[in-house]
Design an enzyme around this catalytic site. Structure first.
Site: not given
Ligand code: NDP
Length: 453
Positions: A51, A178
């Site tokens: 990334k 993220y």
């Molecule tokens: P996140 O949990 O951060 O975000 C998931 C997103 O998907 C949220 O915005 C959520 O919405 C949305 N979502 C969940 N369910 C649905 C649905 N059914 N329909 C539509 N939208 C939905 O997960 P990521 O996949 O982005 O990343 C996973 C983890 O990996 C992160 O939490 C982080 O801890 C880690 N990470 C860290 C990074 C860094 O340090 N730079 C980079 C990438 C990942 P809502 O807000 O409404 O819940």
């Protein structure tokens, strides 16, 4: 020495598993690690490392544009070649995989290729062998989760997006966490027409509200098309790409859809259900402060145990766990409150401590010092990009309880500020620190007047 084959059997050679294995072996433990897929886990193979490389690639777009104001003329319009980036990334990750293998080997840790299954509190089966261990560590991490909707078989996840066969000229990412925000910045920077679709009013839930709003505006200025209060209703194969229908009724044609809708613990077929190992409401392994599950000889750390899903957290937990189980003294508990974190969107976000909203709720009287400005570089580049910096201070004690930044190299800057915030330094300490001029970072020690209380 125990009668078991191993003192520690680690399942999963990601950041946390490898660190635990090496550290325990250094203390004299007999350690084996089982890994079914790739050494280094999510972070090295399909997460942080690739990334960040892709984020660097995307930044060149701005750098080429910015250079004109400094007198540079490029010989021709820059062209981006996806295959070069992808294949160079593949070579680099292979190099890192080999380093991980060597580190385990040099530490005297046996590496076994295969998905291990836990048979009971002290036995695992892997690659046709049944092995015993005094402690079994589950460090299997998480796995992308995709919501159910018609056509969801057309999406890719963060597991596949780095290796797409063809560059998506039109790209859509679903989610507001993220991964969604980072990949919107990456593909937009690489030249895709980019859409981000998020179900609520503003992405990055949990981050400081002002940081989220500022990021929204900066991303929109860079050309990312933001569709808030919308979700994907269905995806259909179109003649030339994918037709995505949103719940708002809007229809978008794109070449690739990334579902960045969260990750779940990767517990399938590990055998833990049969042993009755307790889970939390979110489906993570429940652990105590010694990282023991409800079966005390089975330990867990990292993404599978439900803390912040960040590599440095898994590493810190690994050191802790090893000290608890193989060291002489119990370690101090980890401070999960003041873990700094960065989102590598464009511009980057980095943050440590409390958001303004949480600080106000918890502490009552606070002072907020904030500034947003056009960085010196952009006076000549002509770029409209701005930078936000913000300190949240507990009014009663003068302690800086939160620091937030959106701007170039925010992660590099906040890492240093995080030491001060963790140490509980006061705003007076920040004020007494001499700045480094001319930098953007000096704003953190020259903010004199509260913007609001
Ligand atoms: P996140 O949990 O951060 O975000 C998931 C997103 O998907 C949220 O915005 C959520 O919405 C949305 N979502 C969940 N369910 C649905 C649905 N059914 N329909 C539509 N939208 C939905 O997960 P990521 O996949 O982005 O990343 C996973 C983890 O990996 C992160 O939490 C982080 O801890 C880690 N990470 C860290 C990074 C860094 O340090 N730079 C980079 C990438 C990942 P809502 O807000 O409404 O819940």
């Amino acid at each position: 020495m125990s009668d078991f084959d191993y003192d520690l059997f680690v399942i999963g050679a990601g950041s946390g598993g490898v660190r635990a294995a090496r550290t325990a072996a250094a203390l004299g433990a007999r350690v084996a690690v089982a890994e079914e897929r790739y050494l280094g886990g999510t972070c090295v193979n399909v997460g942080c490392v690739p990334k960040k490389l892709y984020s660097y690639a995307a930044h060149f777009h701005d750098a080429f544009d910015d250079s004109a104001g400094f007198g540079w003329t490029l010989p021709a319009a820059p062209r981006f070649d996806w295959a070069t980036l992808r294949d160079n990334k593949v070579s680099e990750i292979k190099r890192l995989n080999a380093i991980y293998e060597r580190l385990l080997d040099e530490a005297g840790v046996r590496l076994i290729t295969g998905r291990a299954r836990v048979m009971d509190a002290h036995h695992v089966e892997v690659a046709g062998e049944r092995l015993s261990a005094e402690k079994i560590l589950i460090a299997v991490g998480g796995w992308p989760w995709v919501p159910d909707f018609p056509g969801n078989e057309h999406v890719v996840t963060s597991n596949e997006v780095f290796d797409l066969a063809r560059f998506p000229e039109r790209f859509l990412v679903l989610g507001g966490g993220y991964i969604a925000v980072e990949f919107a910045g990456i593909f937009n920077g690489l030249g895709s027409q980019t859409h981000l679709v998020y179900r609520r009013d503003l992405f990055l839930r949990g981050f400081d509200r002002e940081v989220r709003e500022f990021t929204r505006d900066e991303m929109a200025k860079k050309g990312v098309q933001l569709h808030f209060e919308a979700n994907i209703e269905r995806i259909d194969q179109a003649e030339d790409g994918l037709a995505v229908t949103l719940t708002s009724g809007e229809r978008l044609e794109v070449d690739a859809v990334l579902a960045a809708t969260g990750r779940r613990p990767h517990l399938t077929e590990l055998g833990l259900e049969a042993l009755g190992v307790e889970l939390t409401e979110s489906g993570h392994l429940r652990v105590n402060e010694r990282h023991e599950t409800s079966v005390p000889s089975i330990l867990a750390l990292g993404d599978v145990s439900g803390g912040p899903e960040l590599t440095p957290v898994a590493l810190a937990e690994a050191m802790q766990l090893v000290q608890h189980h193989f060291g002489d003294t119990a370690p101090a508990p980890l401070d999960y409150e003041r873990i700094p974190t960065a989102v590598f969107c464009h511009p980057n976000i980095a943050t440590v401590g409390l958001s303004e909203e949480v600080a106000r709720e918890r502490l009552g009287a606070i002072r907020v010092y904030r500034t947003d400005f056009r960085p010196l570089k952009h006076t000549l580049s002509g770029s409209p990009e701005r930078c936000l910096m913000k300190l949240v201070v507990d009014d009663a004690s003068d302690v800086v309880v939160g620091a937030h930044m959106v701007g170039e190299e925010a992660g590099e800057i906040i890492q240093g500020i995080a030491i001060a915030v963790r140490a509980g330094l006061t705003k007076a300490d920040f004020d007494a620190t001499v700045g480094i001029h001319p930098t953007g970072a000096e704003e953190f020690v020259t903010l004199r007047t509260p913007s609001r209380r």
